[in-house]
Design an enzyme around this catalytic site. Structure first.
Site, PDB file in Angstrom:
ATOM      1  CG  ASN A 188      -8.337   1.918   0.385  1.00  0.00           C
ATOM      2  OD1 ASN A 188      -8.219   2.839  -0.423  1.00  0.00           O
ATOM      3  ND2 ASN A 188      -8.213   0.648   0.041  1.00  0.00           N
ATOM      4  CD1 TRP A 244     -17.757  11.865 -17.474  1.00  0.00           C
ATOM      5  CD2 TRP A 244     -18.607  10.124 -16.362  1.00  0.00           C
ATOM      6  NE1 TRP A 244     -16.752  10.931 -17.311  1.00  0.00           N
ATOM      7  CE2 TRP A 244     -17.250   9.852 -16.636  1.00  0.00           C
ATOM      8  CE3 TRP A 244     -19.350   9.159 -15.675  1.00  0.00           C
ATOM      9  CZ2 TRP A 244     -16.614   8.674 -16.247  1.00  0.00           C
ATOM     10  CZ3 TRP A 244     -18.717   7.984 -15.286  1.00  0.00           C
ATOM     11  CH2 TRP A 244     -17.379   7.744 -15.569  1.00  0.00           C
ATOM     12  CD1 TRP A 260     -13.679  10.358 -14.276  1.00  0.00           C
ATOM     13  CD2 TRP A 260     -12.133  11.366 -13.013  1.00  0.00           C
ATOM     14  NE1 TRP A 260     -12.710  10.861 -15.111  1.00  0.00           N
ATOM     15  CE2 TRP A 260     -11.740  11.477 -14.363  1.00  0.00           C
ATOM     16  CE3 TRP A 260     -11.317  11.917 -12.030  1.00  0.00           C
ATOM     17  CZ2 TRP A 260     -10.575  12.122 -14.769  1.00  0.00           C
ATOM     18  CZ3 TRP A 260     -10.141  12.562 -12.424  1.00  0.00           C
ATOM     19  CH2 TRP A 260      -9.791  12.662 -13.781  1.00  0.00           C
ATOM     20  CD1 TRP A 309     -11.305  10.643  -6.097  1.00  0.00           C
ATOM     21  CD2 TRP A 309     -13.244   9.993  -7.024  1.00  0.00           C
ATOM     22  NE1 TRP A 309     -12.308  10.829  -5.168  1.00  0.00           N
ATOM     23  CE2 TRP A 309     -13.502  10.444  -5.715  1.00  0.00           C
ATOM     24  CE3 TRP A 309     -14.310   9.537  -7.788  1.00  0.00           C
ATOM     25  CZ2 TRP A 309     -14.785  10.446  -5.152  1.00  0.00           C
ATOM     26  CZ3 TRP A 309     -15.592   9.537  -7.246  1.00  0.00           C
ATOM     27  CH2 TRP A 309     -15.813   9.984  -5.948  1.00  0.00           C
ATOM     28  CD  GLU A 321      -2.793  -1.109  -0.124  1.00  0.00           C
ATOM     29  OE1 GLU A 321      -3.168  -0.040  -0.633  1.00  0.00           O
ATOM     30  OE2 GLU A 321      -3.019  -2.218  -0.645  1.00  0.00           O
ATOM     31  CD1 TRP A 371      -1.191  -0.404  -3.777  1.00  0.00           C
ATOM     32  CD2 TRP A 371      -1.446   0.592  -5.767  1.00  0.00           C
ATOM     33  NE1 TRP A 371      -1.637  -1.341  -4.675  1.00  0.00           N
ATOM     34  CE2 TRP A 371      -1.805  -0.753  -5.889  1.00  0.00           C
ATOM     35  CE3 TRP A 371      -1.525   1.436  -6.873  1.00  0.00           C
ATOM     36  CZ2 TRP A 371      -2.230  -1.290  -7.106  1.00  0.00           C
ATOM     37  CZ3 TRP A 371      -1.950   0.891  -8.079  1.00  0.00           C
ATOM     38  CH2 TRP A 371      -2.301  -0.450  -8.183  1.00  0.00           C
TER      39      TRP A 371
HETATM   40  C1  LIG Z   1     -11.272   7.410  -4.426  1.00  0.00           C
HETATM   41  C2  LIG Z   1     -10.028   7.375  -3.535  1.00  0.00           C
HETATM   42  C3  LIG Z   1      -9.476   8.566  -3.091  1.00  0.00           C
HETATM   43  C4  LIG Z   1      -8.333   8.542  -2.272  1.00  0.00           C
HETATM   44  N1  LIG Z   1      -7.791   9.740  -1.859  1.00  0.00           N
HETATM   45  C5  LIG Z   1      -6.661   9.735  -1.103  1.00  0.00           C
HETATM   46  C6  LIG Z   1      -6.055  10.959  -0.683  1.00  0.00           C
HETATM   47  O1  LIG Z   1      -6.510  12.056  -1.014  1.00  0.00           O
HETATM   48  N2  LIG Z   1      -4.947  10.887   0.114  1.00  0.00           N
HETATM   49  C7  LIG Z   1      -4.394   9.686   0.489  1.00  0.00           C
HETATM   50  O2  LIG Z   1      -3.383   9.681   1.209  1.00  0.00           O
HETATM   51  N3  LIG Z   1      -4.926   8.524   0.077  1.00  0.00           N
HETATM   52  C8  LIG Z   1      -6.039   8.507  -0.695  1.00  0.00           C
HETATM   53  N4  LIG Z   1      -6.587   7.315  -1.078  1.00  0.00           N
HETATM   54  C9  LIG Z   1      -5.897   6.041  -0.727  1.00  0.00           C
HETATM   55  C10 LIG Z   1      -6.334   5.382   0.594  1.00  0.00           C
HETATM   56  O3  LIG Z   1      -7.739   5.297   0.657  1.00  0.00           O
HETATM   57  C11 LIG Z   1      -5.832   6.121   1.831  1.00  0.00           C
HETATM   58  O4  LIG Z   1      -4.452   6.351   1.706  1.00  0.00           O
HETATM   59  C12 LIG Z   1      -6.060   5.288   3.100  1.00  0.00           C
HETATM   60  O5  LIG Z   1      -7.437   5.028   3.262  1.00  0.00           O
HETATM   61  C13 LIG Z   1      -5.523   6.042   4.290  1.00  0.00           C
HETATM   62  O6  LIG Z   1      -5.774   5.331   5.474  1.00  0.00           O
HETATM   63  P1  LIG Z   1      -4.574   4.692   6.328  1.00  0.00           P
HETATM   64  O7  LIG Z   1      -3.497   5.688   6.542  1.00  0.00           O
HETATM   65  O8  LIG Z   1      -5.174   4.063   7.528  1.00  0.00           O
HETATM   66  O9  LIG Z   1      -4.058   3.586   5.303  1.00  0.00           O
HETATM   67  P2  LIG Z   1      -3.241   2.223   5.501  1.00  0.00           P
HETATM   68  O10 LIG Z   1      -4.122   1.149   4.973  1.00  0.00           O
HETATM   69  O11 LIG Z   1      -2.692   2.062   6.855  1.00  0.00           O
HETATM   70  O12 LIG Z   1      -2.059   2.389   4.430  1.00  0.00           O
HETATM   71  C14 LIG Z   1      -0.810   3.023   4.775  1.00  0.00           C
HETATM   72  C15 LIG Z   1      -0.515   4.145   3.820  1.00  0.00           C
HETATM   73  O13 LIG Z   1      -0.354   3.662   2.485  1.00  0.00           O
HETATM   74  C16 LIG Z   1      -0.840   4.631   1.553  1.00  0.00           C
HETATM   75  N5  LIG Z   1      -1.958   4.042   0.803  1.00  0.00           N
HETATM   76  C17 LIG Z   1      -2.805   3.070   1.235  1.00  0.00           C
HETATM   77  N6  LIG Z   1      -3.673   2.740   0.263  1.00  0.00           N
HETATM   78  C18 LIG Z   1      -3.383   3.540  -0.790  1.00  0.00           C
HETATM   79  C19 LIG Z   1      -3.937   3.687  -2.094  1.00  0.00           C
HETATM   80  N7  LIG Z   1      -4.953   2.933  -2.543  1.00  0.00           N
HETATM   81  N8  LIG Z   1      -3.413   4.622  -2.919  1.00  0.00           N
HETATM   82  C20 LIG Z   1      -2.368   5.396  -2.508  1.00  0.00           C
HETATM   83  N9  LIG Z   1      -1.796   5.293  -1.293  1.00  0.00           N
HETATM   84  C21 LIG Z   1      -2.300   4.381  -0.444  1.00  0.00           C
HETATM   85  C22 LIG Z   1      -1.330   5.821   2.365  1.00  0.00           C
HETATM   86  O14 LIG Z   1      -0.295   6.783   2.419  1.00  0.00           O
HETATM   87  C23 LIG Z   1      -1.615   5.199   3.729  1.00  0.00           C
HETATM   88  O15 LIG Z   1      -1.528   6.107   4.790  1.00  0.00           O
HETATM   89  C24 LIG Z   1      -7.738   7.303  -1.902  1.00  0.00           C
HETATM   90  C25 LIG Z   1      -8.324   6.109  -2.365  1.00  0.00           C
HETATM   91  C26 LIG Z   1      -9.456   6.145  -3.162  1.00  0.00           C
HETATM   92  C27 LIG Z   1     -10.063   4.840  -3.637  1.00  0.00           C
END
Ligand SMILES: Cc1cc2nc3c(=O)[nH]c(=O)nc-3n(C[C@H](O)[C@H](O)[C@H](O)COP(=O)(O)OP(=O)(O)OC[C@H]3O[C@@H](n4cnc5c(N)ncnc54)[C@H](O)[C@@H]3O)c2cc1C
Length: 302
Positions: A164, A129, A182, A205, A98, A101
């Site tokens: 997420n 859209w 989107w 998105w 993650e 990503w």
């Molecule tokens: C539509 C959409 C919009 C999103 N917008 C953002 C946003 O504006 N900012 C943001 O930081 N993340 C975004 N994410 C990714 C992800 O949802 C969040 O990073 C995550 O929910 C943050 O929670 P956590 O720190 O507990 O994540 P954890 O699950 O603990 O993951 C650890 C870290 O990994 C990174 N990460 C995890 N999943 C993703 C992912 N799918 N894509 C990119 N990085 C990821 C983040 O930095 C996160 O803090 C988005 C995902 C979607 C589907």
């Protein structure tokens, strides 16, 4: 008038910044706050690959806002996760991927800056859209009649965070069930997420809308009811954010619109009064989306 005198004359705090309400956030702030969250997450990391998809559990790290503002080092996190992963820890491996990503989306934004306003994949620029202000309002105000979508939107509006799995569900719902561009949803998230990050938000998105580089194929459309049954089976998360459904039995809480009059009366729920009827029918909305994308000459084989 000079800039300083504008600040001073407003009577705000030192340096011209208004006082913040950071202490009111249920979020440990600053570098110390980030380390606190990390220490809290470390014993849970081994279970991350299982717990990460369940919004009713404390399965994730909640470190995104710190990564966003630089109050924790991604290198420190990646090194920690890599050490555990090398010892065969599946949860650490999943968490590391993650973190990767996040970097991947930075890389996409750097090399393909046009994604800020356009689909990564050019062929999807032709997607038509819908302009649907009523549906858009329902999504923004968490009254779509789909409990998982509404609970997720309330989490965002109340806390500035969204899990997420739920970001994927509400983004899919906006684009594939409501047929809304989107970019509207992306902007809304930008206004409300504490962890808002241009690259990750845009990537997320475009993934959900099937216009991105590694996107969800357009013919795979999340069903918001089965997502709810699968990831919040007992409705723990739903009941926290949609308390008007608290008395609805587990088997109905994911879609109260399917309840008969007797079942509704038994739990005292008045649809259309206490909780909205669904704004769209998922099966029909799905068929519309499949048509929308197939008009571009895309086949479901990819
Ligand atoms: C539509 C959409 C919009 C999103 N917008 C953002 C946003 O504006 N900012 C943001 O930081 N993340 C975004 N994410 C990714 C992800 O949802 C969040 O990073 C995550 O929910 C943050 O929670 P956590 O720190 O507990 O994540 P954890 O699950 O603990 O993951 C650890 C870290 O990994 C990174 N990460 C995890 N999943 C993703 C992912 N799918 N894509 C990119 N990085 C990821 C983040 O930095 C996160 O803090 C988005 C995902 C979607 C589907």
């Amino acid at each position: 008038m000079r800039l300083e005198s504008v600040y001073w004359s407003r009577g705000d705090s030192d340096l011209g910044f208004a006082r913040t309400n950071l202490r009111e956030l249920p979020l440990p702030t600053g570098m110390r706050g980030a380390q606190w969250l990390l220490q809290d997450f470390l014993p849970r990391m081994a279970d991350y690959h299982v717990a990460r998809d369940q919004p009713g559990r404390r399965g994730v790290s909640y470190l995104s806002v710190h990564l966003r503002f630089g109050t924790v080092s991604v290198r420190q996190l990646a090194a920690l996760a890599a050490r555990q992963a090398a010892r065969g820890c599946e949860g650490a491996q999943a968490w590391l991927s993650e973190l990767a990503w996040r970097d991947f989306y930075f890389m996409i934004l750097w090399h393909h800056p046009q994604v800020v306003s356009r689909p990564f994949r050019r062929e999807y620029e032709a997607v038509q859209w819908d302009d649907a202000p009523g549906l858009w309002q329902a999504w923004c105000e968490a009254r779509t009649g789909y409990p998982l979508v509404d609970a997720a939107m309330r989490q965002l509006l109340r806390t500035g965070y969204m899990h997420n799995r739920l970001r994927m569900v509400v983004a899919s719902f906006l684009t594939k069930d409501l047929g809304i561009d989107w970019r509207q949803g992306e902007r809304f998230f930008a206004q409300h997420l504490n962890d808002y990050d241009l690259a990750a938000n845009n990537g997320g998105w475009q993934w959900a809308a099937s216009t991105g580089c590694d996107d969800q194929p357009w013919f795979r459309i999340f069903n918001p009811v089965t997502q709810s049954q699968r990831f919040d089976p007992q409705g723990r998360f739903l009941r926290r954010y949609v308390p008007e459904l608290a008395a609805v039995p587990d088997r109905h809480i994911h879609f109260p619109a399917a309840m008969g009059p007797a079942a509704l009366a038994a739990c005292g729920l008045r649809l259309g009064v206490d909780y909205p009827w669904p704004v769209v029918e998922h099966a029909r909305a799905r068929a519309r989306t499949l048509r929308r994308f197939s008009l571009l000459g895309q086949s479901a084989d990819g």
